[in-house]
Structures are given as structure tokens and as C-alpha cells.
Write an enzyme that holds these catalytic residues in place. Structure first.
Site, PDB file in Angstrom:
ATOM      1  N   ARG A 165       0.807  -1.229   0.000  1.00  0.00           N
ATOM      2  CA  ARG A 165       0.000   0.000   0.000  1.00  0.00           C
ATOM      3  C   ARG A 165       0.840   1.278   0.000  1.00  0.00           C
ATOM      4  O   ARG A 165       0.294   2.385  -0.061  1.00  0.00           O
ATOM      5  CB  ARG A 165      -0.954  -0.008   1.212  1.00  0.00           C
ATOM      6  CG  ARG A 165      -2.183  -0.874   0.971  1.00  0.00           C
ATOM      7  CD  ARG A 165      -3.128  -0.815   2.139  1.00  0.00           C
ATOM      8  NE  ARG A 165      -2.657  -1.627   3.249  1.00  0.00           N
ATOM      9  CZ  ARG A 165      -3.011  -1.416   4.523  1.00  0.00           C
ATOM     10  NH1 ARG A 165      -3.788  -0.400   4.844  1.00  0.00           N
ATOM     11  NH2 ARG A 165      -2.543  -2.204   5.471  1.00  0.00           N
ATOM     12  N   TYR A 181       8.540  -4.271  15.412  1.00  0.00           N
ATOM     13  CA  TYR A 181       8.121  -4.196  14.011  1.00  0.00           C
ATOM     14  C   TYR A 181       8.876  -3.076  13.308  1.00  0.00           C
ATOM     15  O   TYR A 181       8.934  -1.948  13.810  1.00  0.00           O
ATOM     16  CB  TYR A 181       6.598  -3.975  13.928  1.00  0.00           C
ATOM     17  CG  TYR A 181       5.870  -5.165  14.502  1.00  0.00           C
ATOM     18  CD1 TYR A 181       5.467  -6.205  13.683  1.00  0.00           C
ATOM     19  CD2 TYR A 181       5.675  -5.284  15.874  1.00  0.00           C
ATOM     20  CE1 TYR A 181       4.860  -7.338  14.207  1.00  0.00           C
ATOM     21  CE2 TYR A 181       5.067  -6.401  16.418  1.00  0.00           C
ATOM     22  CZ  TYR A 181       4.665  -7.427  15.578  1.00  0.00           C
ATOM     23  OH  TYR A 181       4.085  -8.547  16.098  1.00  0.00           O
ATOM     24  N   GLY A 230      -6.082  -7.718  15.860  1.00  0.00           N
ATOM     25  CA  GLY A 230      -6.405  -8.926  16.606  1.00  0.00           C
ATOM     26  C   GLY A 230      -6.996  -8.512  17.953  1.00  0.00           C
ATOM     27  O   GLY A 230      -6.508  -7.582  18.600  1.00  0.00           O
ATOM     28  N   TYR A 278      36.925  28.304 -11.519  1.00  0.00           N
ATOM     29  CA  TYR A 278      36.835  27.130 -12.387  1.00  0.00           C
ATOM     30  C   TYR A 278      37.195  27.539 -13.795  1.00  0.00           C
ATOM     31  O   TYR A 278      36.630  28.495 -14.354  1.00  0.00           O
ATOM     32  CB  TYR A 278      35.392  26.616 -12.338  1.00  0.00           C
ATOM     33  CG  TYR A 278      35.146  25.321 -13.060  1.00  0.00           C
ATOM     34  CD1 TYR A 278      35.955  24.214 -12.840  1.00  0.00           C
ATOM     35  CD2 TYR A 278      34.082  25.193 -13.953  1.00  0.00           C
ATOM     36  CE1 TYR A 278      35.717  23.020 -13.489  1.00  0.00           C
ATOM     37  CE2 TYR A 278      33.830  23.999 -14.599  1.00  0.00           C
ATOM     38  CZ  TYR A 278      34.648  22.914 -14.364  1.00  0.00           C
ATOM     39  OH  TYR A 278      34.396  21.726 -15.012  1.00  0.00           O
TER      40      TYR A 278
HETATM   41  C1  UD1 Z   1      -0.757  -8.470  13.363  1.00  0.00           C
HETATM   42  C2  UD1 Z   1      -1.295  -9.323  14.514  1.00  0.00           C
HETATM   43  C3  UD1 Z   1      -2.559  -8.675  15.079  1.00  0.00           C
HETATM   44  C4  UD1 Z   1      -2.242  -7.269  15.540  1.00  0.00           C
HETATM   45  C5  UD1 Z   1      -1.623  -6.476  14.407  1.00  0.00           C
HETATM   46  C6  UD1 Z   1      -1.119  -5.149  14.920  1.00  0.00           C
HETATM   47  C7  UD1 Z   1      -0.725 -11.600  13.961  1.00  0.00           C
HETATM   48  C8  UD1 Z   1      -1.234 -12.901  13.417  1.00  0.00           C
HETATM   49  N1  UD1 Z   1      -1.615 -10.611  14.004  1.00  0.00           N
HETATM   50  O1  UD1 Z   1      -1.739  -8.482  12.350  1.00  0.00           O
HETATM   51  O2  UD1 Z   1      -3.058  -9.438  16.166  1.00  0.00           O
HETATM   52  O3  UD1 Z   1      -3.419  -6.638  15.984  1.00  0.00           O
HETATM   53  O4  UD1 Z   1      -0.486  -7.168  13.850  1.00  0.00           O
HETATM   54  O5  UD1 Z   1      -0.729  -4.347  13.848  1.00  0.00           O
HETATM   55  O6  UD1 Z   1       0.418 -11.495  14.359  1.00  0.00           O
HETATM   56  N2  UD1 Z   1       5.504  -9.785   8.800  1.00  0.00           N
HETATM   57  C9  UD1 Z   1       6.607 -10.503   8.409  1.00  0.00           C
HETATM   58  N3  UD1 Z   1       6.442 -11.703   7.833  1.00  0.00           N
HETATM   59  C10 UD1 Z   1       5.212 -12.250   7.627  1.00  0.00           C
HETATM   60  C11 UD1 Z   1       4.079 -11.517   8.026  1.00  0.00           C
HETATM   61  C12 UD1 Z   1       4.251 -10.290   8.615  1.00  0.00           C
HETATM   62  O7  UD1 Z   1       7.738 -10.046   8.559  1.00  0.00           O
HETATM   63  O8  UD1 Z   1       5.140 -13.360   7.103  1.00  0.00           O
HETATM   64  C13 UD1 Z   1       5.686  -8.473   9.426  1.00  0.00           C
HETATM   65  C14 UD1 Z   1       5.128  -7.367   8.570  1.00  0.00           C
HETATM   66  O9  UD1 Z   1       6.157  -6.804   7.781  1.00  0.00           O
HETATM   67  C15 UD1 Z   1       4.636  -6.367   9.598  1.00  0.00           C
HETATM   68  C16 UD1 Z   1       4.291  -7.230  10.813  1.00  0.00           C
HETATM   69  O10 UD1 Z   1       4.958  -8.448  10.626  1.00  0.00           O
HETATM   70  O11 UD1 Z   1       5.655  -5.490  10.002  1.00  0.00           O
HETATM   71  C17 UD1 Z   1       2.818  -7.430  11.010  1.00  0.00           C
HETATM   72  O12 UD1 Z   1       2.293  -8.059   9.871  1.00  0.00           O
HETATM   73  P1  UD1 Z   1       0.837  -7.742   9.343  1.00  0.00           P
HETATM   74  O13 UD1 Z   1       0.522  -8.629   8.216  1.00  0.00           O
HETATM   75  O14 UD1 Z   1       0.690  -6.283   9.157  1.00  0.00           O
HETATM   76  O15 UD1 Z   1      -0.005  -8.177  10.625  1.00  0.00           O
HETATM   77  P2  UD1 Z   1      -1.529  -8.007  10.810  1.00  0.00           P
HETATM   78  O16 UD1 Z   1      -2.231  -8.948   9.928  1.00  0.00           O
HETATM   79  O17 UD1 Z   1      -1.886  -6.584  10.740  1.00  0.00           O
END
Ligand code: UD1
Ligand code: CA
Length: 453
Positions: free
Chosen positions: A14, A99, A135, A383
Site C-alpha cells: 500500500r 516491528y 487482533g 573554475y
Molecule cells: C498483526 C497481529 C494482530 C495485531 C496487528 C497489529 C498476527 C497474526 N496478528 O496483524 O493481532 O493486531 O499485527 O498491527 O500477528 N511480517 C513478516 N512476515 C510475515 C508476516 C508479517 O515479517 O510473514 C511483518 C510485517 O512486515 C509487519 C508485521 O509483521 O511489520 C505485522 O504483519 P501484518 O501482516 O501487518 O499483521 P496483521 O495482519 O496486521
């Protein structure tokens, strides 16, 4: 012992950008740099960054001794992401999950989270008016956490819960090594959810505790450019407050941008719309007028910078007057009480104490002694189309207006150049040198006139 895991593998679709999300700047530094700084502030013994999309660029931009880089490819969820970091962590340590795209998290909040986690699982929670997308933290009748349910997996009554998981967690590395390999992905997103470790902890009888952030904005993440702009404003407001608390006068705390480090002495005053980048040091009593841009600059005590000045990789001594509309380019050093006035550009030059160039001049690759006066319109021709050459001007020299000094050339101490001089050879000290032709008035000359009729 503390080990920090920073999740930074997400794609950041995004942002609509070719740049990896965690490298977008906040306050002039990549998002991830802020998180790294906080991890270091906590005294982390190890820091492991989980990277994936554009990961090599991220590593190149921010690699430093003591950092471990774990690659997550493909990205199968937050639990899978932390799993990739486990080989780099110490079994005896507590792991703290941060994060890369949540840059404003504060060390005090994280210390609180570590304190409640103790030797169990700690979750940083928050209560939001609108919990959509997060979550939800579910609790039993006794208030004990039972589970975290993701928005997409939640039932209607669970969606009504306003207490959310911010994502930040702390747990013993040894426990994560038991829990993470046991996670499943039987959920709406088909992902391995880090949040499912709550159930595993409870099943083992491990304590699960929550903490709250000191300020609600600490847990805001960046997923889009509007969110990045929102966090930038919060960051700048925080900077401004710290500056004012340390005694700096800001004409308007909403209109200052610090993109790096700004170090101020006592009684510094900064007018509106100034930008400070890199490392800028302002000595006691420095005044910065409106609309100035300073990058990597050191300004001595009592110096006044008038509006619309631009100063980059330059230093000024004490009690100088700079601007309005002055430009100091890299390699410039002003002594004490020097004056650089409007529309004067100075590059890679040393300007001695008390020397003045008050109007419309270019001083490039020049060395000026003390109390030199540079007339309006003076140009150092540094220059020749192939190489740069120096101009050296001795103490107390006076350069008449509209002179060109064709470098390499020198002007002796106390010398005077007549206005309009094109200096191609050295001018001796204490003498008047000038190159213009003598003025004549032609006797009997009449201006041509149109014939009548
Ligand atoms: C996650 C939490 C959710 C919380 C929210 C807060 C989980 C399952 N859910 O959801 O409970 O309310 O964050 O913002 O943890 N990332 C990786 N590798 C992956 C997936 C994600 O590095 O495979 C990193 C992303 O870059 C990001 C962070 O983890 O920085 C969170 O990932 P994102 O997909 O945004 O989590 P949410 O689904 O929002
Ligand atoms: Ca997700």
C-alpha cells in the site's frame, strides 16, 4: 539477557513504492533505523532482523556489526517470521518482538512490557474506540487472557471487543523454540499466526500478562503514505516539545522539521518553517530566522541567521551575521563576527574573523584573512572549465565592487582593488590595483538627433 527480533519482511504494497517500506524516512531516517535505535537503547544483547521483500537493499542500508539478518521467503505469517529468527537467538534470553514499520515505540513502554512478561508471555495491548483490523484480546470471566483472535477469524461478539493486540510481545527464547514449530495455519488467512502462541503458553501453564503503551501513538504502524505523514507529524511534535523543554524558543512548534539531530545551546530561538537535517549544532544565543534550511552545520554562539538562508556542511564562528538569502555550501568555515549577506554564495572557503561579503557575491575555493571587505558583485572565478583553483586574500584587503578574481590568484594584505577589476595576476599588499580603462569625457560630442520633417 535480551534478544530483539524485528519483523520487516512484509511487502508494504500500500506504499505504492519501489523502495522497501522500512526504508522510507521518518524524521530523515529510515523507519527501521528508529526501531534499531530503540532496541539498542534497551541494551539488547542480540538483534535479529527478519527481512524478505527488498531485503538486500534493507541490509545494505542498515547493516552494522552485531546485527543478525534472517531471511523469510516466502512470508507465511508473523509466527513463521519469528521462527526464522530463532537460530540467531540465545536460549537463555528473553525475546522481544518489534516491528520495522512501527517506528515510534518507546523504550519506556517496552521496559514495561518486559517487566510484566517476567519469565512468561507478555503482550502489549491497547484499548481502541475503533478496533477494526486488529487482533482482539479475549479474556475469561476472571480477566485472564485466553486467546487472541484475528479480525478475519473473529465471531460477531469477538469483533465487539475493543482491547487489541498491538503486536509487540515478549517471551523466553526457550519457550518460543517449543511453541513456534507447533503453530498451525488453519485460519482465514492460511498464515502461521504469532498470536496463537497465547494458547500454547496457557496450555503449558505459562503466565500471560499484558501491558499498555505510555502513549497511544507509539503503536501506530506505517502501511501507506498518509499514515507515514501522520507519524512524521507526531515525531516532529515530539522533537519540538523536547527542544522547548530544554529551553529552545520555537516561534511555532507546529512549524519546525528536524530530520536528524539538532543540538542547541542556551537561549536559542528558531522562527517558523526551518528545516534541520543531518547533525546541526547551534551555540548559545543563536537565532535562526524564518524559512532557513541547515544541514550538517555547526553555528557558533551569538550568530544570527536571517530568513531564507541555506547552510550545508558548513561552520560559522561566534557572532556572525548570515543572510537573509545567504547560501553557505560544503566546506565553508566562517570565523568570528563574519558577515555573509543577501545573495552571497560561499563554497569551500575560509572566511576570516570580521570579514564581510554583504551583497551579491560568489566566493568559491577562497581563503580570506581577517577584516576583508568584499564589494557587491565580486566573483572568484575558481573554475577554468577543467580544474578548480584557489583565491587567497590577505587581512584587511578591500575588494572593490563588481571585481572578478581569476584564480589561482592572490591579493596581498591591506591591498585595495578598484571597482570592476578583473584580477588575473597577484595584487601586491597595501597598494591600489585596478584594471579598468581610464574614464574620458569627449569634448564637443553631440548625441545624434532625428531630422525634423
Ligand atoms: C498483526 C497481529 C494482530 C495485531 C496487528 C497489529 C498476527 C497474526 N496478528 O496483524 O493481532 O493486531 O499485527 O498491527 O500477528 N511480517 C513478516 N512476515 C510475515 C508476516 C508479517 O515479517 O510473514 C511483518 C510485517 O512486515 C509487519 C508485521 O509483521 O511489520 C505485522 O504483519 P501484518 O501482516 O501487518 O499483521 P496483521 O495482519 O496486521
Ligand atoms: Ca496479515
Amino acid at each position: 539477557m535480551l534478544n530483539v527480533v524485528i519483523l520487516a519482511a512484509g511487502q508494504g504494497k500500500r506504499m505504492h513504492s519501489d523502495r522497501p517500506k522500512v526504508l522510507h524516512p521518518l524524521g530523515g531516517r529510515p523507519l527501521l533505523a528508529h526501531v534499531l535505535e530503540t532496541a539498542r537503547e534497551l541494551g539488547a544483547d542480540r538483534i535479529c532482523i527478519v527481512h524478505g521483500h527488498g531485503g538486500e537493499a534493507v541490509r545494505q542500508a542498515l547493516d552494522a556489526p552485531g546485527l543478525a539478518w534472517a531471511r523469510q521467503e516466502p512470508q507465511l505469517g508473523t509466527g513463521h517470521a519469528v521462527l526464522q529468527a530463532l537460530p540467531f537467538l540465545d536460549d537463555a534470553a528473553t525475546a522481544l518482538v518489534l516491528y520495522g514499520d512501527v517506528p515510534l515505540i518507546g523504550a519506556a513502554t517496552l521496559r514495561r512490557l518486559l517487566a510484566v512478561a517476567d519469565d512468561g508471555l507478555g503482550i502489549l495491548a491497547a484499548v481502541l474506540d475503533d478496533p477494526t483490523g486488529y487482533g482482539r484480546i479475549l479474556r475469561d470471566a476472571g480477566g485472564r487472557v485466553t486467546r487472541i483472535v484475528e479480525q478475519r477469524d473473529a465471531a460477531a461478539d469477538e469483533l465487539a471487543v475493543r482491547e487489541i493486540n498491538t503486536g509487540f510481545m515478549a517471551a523466553p527464547v526457550a519457550a518460543l523454540k517449543r511453541w513456534l514449530p507447533a503453530l498451525g495455519n488453519d485460519n482465514a488467512q492460511g498464515e502461521y499466526y504469532l498470536t496463537d502462541i497465547v494458547g500454547l503458553a496457557i496450555a503449558e501453564g505459562t503466565a500471560v500478562a499484558t501491558a499498555q503503551p505510555e502513549a497511544p501513538w507509539e503503536v501506530l504502524g506505517v502501511n501507506s503514505k498518509p499514515q507515514l505523514a501522520t507519524l512524521e507529524r507526531i515525531h516532529q511534535q515530539n522533537n519540538a516539545r523536547l527542544l522547548m523543554e530544554s529551553g529552545v524558543t520555537l516561534a511555532d512548534p507546529e512549524r519546525i522539521d528536524v530530520r536528524g539531530e539538532l543540538d542547541c545551546g542556551r537561549d536559542v530561538a528558531i522562527d517558523v518553517n526551518c528545516v534541520f537535517a543531518g547533525r546541526v549544532v547551534l551555540g548559545d544565543g543563536v537565532e535562526v530566522g524564518a524559512h532557513c534550511v541547515l544541514r550538517d552545520a555547526v553555528i557558533g554562539a551569538g550568530t544570527r541567521i536571517a530568513p531564507f538562508s541555506h547552510i550545508e556542511e558548513a561552520e560559522a564562528g561566534m557572532n556572525c551575521l548570515i543572510g537573509p538569502y545567504a547560501r553557505l555550501r560544503p566546506g565553508t568555515r566562517l570565523g568570528d563576527a563574519a558577515h555573509i549577506g543577501n545573495f552571497v554564495e560561499v563554497k569551500n572557503s575560509l572566511i576570516g574573523d570580521g570579514s564581510k561579503a554583504n551583497h551579491l557575491a560568489y566566493l568559491g575555493d577562497a581563503t580570506l584573512g581577517r577584516n576583508v571587505n568584499i564589494g557587491a558583485g565580486t566573483i572568484t572565478c575558481n573554475y577554468d572549465g577543467a580544474a578548480k583553483h584557489r583565491t587567497v586574500i590577505g587581512d584587511d584587503a578591500f575588494i572593490g565592487s563588481d571585481s572578478q578574481l581569476v584564480a589561482p590568484v592572490s591579493v596581498g594584505r591591506g591591498a585595495t582593488l578598484g571597482a570592476g577589476t578583473t584580477l588575473t595576476e597577484d595584487a601586491p599588499p597595501e597598494r591600489l590595483t585596478l584594471t579598468r580603462t581610464r574614464q574620458v569625457t569627449v569634448p564637443g560630442w553631440k548625441r545624434p538627433a532625428k531630422k525634423e520633417g
